[in-house]
Design an enzyme around this catalytic site. Structure first.
Site, PDB file in Angstrom:
ATOM      1  CB  SER A  13      -0.783   0.176   1.322  1.00 56.91           C
ATOM      2  OG  SER A  13      -1.647   1.288   1.212  1.00 56.91           O
ATOM      3  CG  HIS A  14       2.065   3.668  -2.679  1.00 55.62           C
ATOM      4  ND1 HIS A  14       2.039   2.367  -3.349  1.00 55.62           N
ATOM      5  CD2 HIS A  14       3.439   4.121  -3.084  1.00 55.62           C
ATOM      6  CE1 HIS A  14       3.159   1.999  -3.728  1.00 55.62           C
ATOM      7  NE2 HIS A  14       3.961   3.112  -3.936  1.00 55.62           N
ATOM      8  N   GLY A  17      -2.466   5.799   6.176  1.00 53.82           N
ATOM      9  CA  GLY A  17      -3.517   5.532   7.195  1.00 53.82           C
ATOM     10  C   GLY A  17      -3.785   4.044   7.229  1.00 53.82           C
ATOM     11  CG  ASP A  74      -9.360  -3.031  -3.286  1.00 50.59           C
ATOM     12  OD1 ASP A  74      -8.782  -2.091  -3.253  1.00 50.59           O
ATOM     13  OD2 ASP A  74     -10.555  -3.078  -3.462  1.00 50.59           O
ATOM     14  CG  PHE A 163      -7.666   6.090   7.108  1.00 51.41           C
ATOM     15  CD1 PHE A 163      -7.623   5.660   5.587  1.00 51.41           C
ATOM     16  CD2 PHE A 163      -7.440   5.244   8.091  1.00 51.41           C
ATOM     17  CE1 PHE A 163      -7.658   4.468   5.445  1.00 51.41           C
ATOM     18  CE2 PHE A 163      -7.330   3.748   7.622  1.00 51.41           C
ATOM     19  CZ  PHE A 163      -7.519   3.451   6.420  1.00 51.41           C
ATOM     20  CE1 TYR A 165     -16.382   8.383   1.085  1.00 53.54           C
ATOM     21  CE2 TYR A 165     -14.338   7.209   0.848  1.00 53.54           C
ATOM     22  CZ  TYR A 165     -15.236   7.976   0.058  1.00 53.54           C
ATOM     23  OH  TYR A 165     -15.227   8.195  -1.198  1.00 53.54           O
ATOM     24  NE  ARG A 200      -7.799  -1.872   6.421  1.00 46.98           N
ATOM     25  CZ  ARG A 200      -8.257  -0.812   6.268  1.00 46.98           C
ATOM     26  NH1 ARG A 200      -8.537   0.017   7.412  1.00 46.98           N
ATOM     27  NH2 ARG A 200      -8.651  -0.206   5.156  1.00 46.98           N
TER      28      ARG A 200
END
EC number: 3.6.1.66
Length: 215
Positions: A13-14, A17, A74, A163, A165, A200
């Site tokens: 990931s970039h 958060g 994702d 972070f 929404y 998550r």
């Protein structure tokens, strides 16, 4: 199912958060995490139409580039009144013309779309956050783990934690948004716990139980 024996993996990931949250979750399990951003990997085009497809694209790209196992996420917000949107395009709703992301703008887009649908009452604003984790190895093997958490969209946004929404999502059974919760409150899970709150954390719990032997 293939277990993960290497204690170093790449967080594919970039998103700062997202990287922080994944590091928070794997840290207690003794893992060292390098991110695709730290390694200056090029972000692959997310051409999938499902969370599973996009998670796989990201994890395989980092695994093959690094020669190490890679873990991707994702995730997105699926709102019933909007037919499941923004869904896999959750991040796209925040994109500006210069390529930067503005989630305050994205949350306003969500609210405008809900108002256009006449969805003002909480029962008309039901939604869920979805997270799909993909663990990929350099040889192309992948394992997928999906977590979901039900709730509804609130307005105006509340809280400055988390972070994306988070400030407009209130999980079912709570009177606070993800944006008002600490990281520990939001995830609601550590190794050995039976429950997990965030999408998550729920996906990560499955990953930890399956690939790490952690309950």
């Amino acid at each position: 199912m293939r277990t993960l024996d290497d204690k170093t993996l790449v967080v594919a990931s970039h998103n700062a958060g997202k990287i922080r949250e994944i590091r928070d979750l794997i840290g207690p399990l003794g893992f060292e995490a390098k991110s695709a951003a730290d390694l200056n990997f090029v972000e692959p085009d997310e051409t999938g139409t499902t969370f599973e497809e996009n998670a796989t694209i990201k994890a395989l790209a980092s695994a093959k580039a690094s020669g190490l196992p890679a873990l991707s996420d994702d995730s997105g917000l699926a709102i019933d009144a909007l037919g499941g949107a923004p869904g896999v395009y959750t991040a796209n709703w925040a994109e500006r013309e210069d390529g930067s992301r503005d989630f305050a703008m994205a949350m306003q887009k969500v609210e405008d779309a809900l108002q256009d649908k006449g969805a003002s009452a909480p029962e008309k604003r039901t939604a869920r956050f979805v997270s799909v984790l993909c663990l990929a190895w350099p040889d192309g093997h992948v394992e997928l783990f999906r977590g979901e958490v039900e709730g509804h969209v609130v307005w105006p946004p509340r809280g400055d934690k988390g972070f994306g929404y988070d400030p407009v999502f209130q999980p079912l059974g709570y009177d606070t948004t993800f944006g008002e919760m600490s990281a520990d409150e939001k995830h609601g899970w550590k190794p050995g716990d039976a429950q997990a709150l965030s999408h998550r954390a729920r996906a990560f719990k499955l990953f930890a139980e399956t690939c790490l032997g952690a309950g």
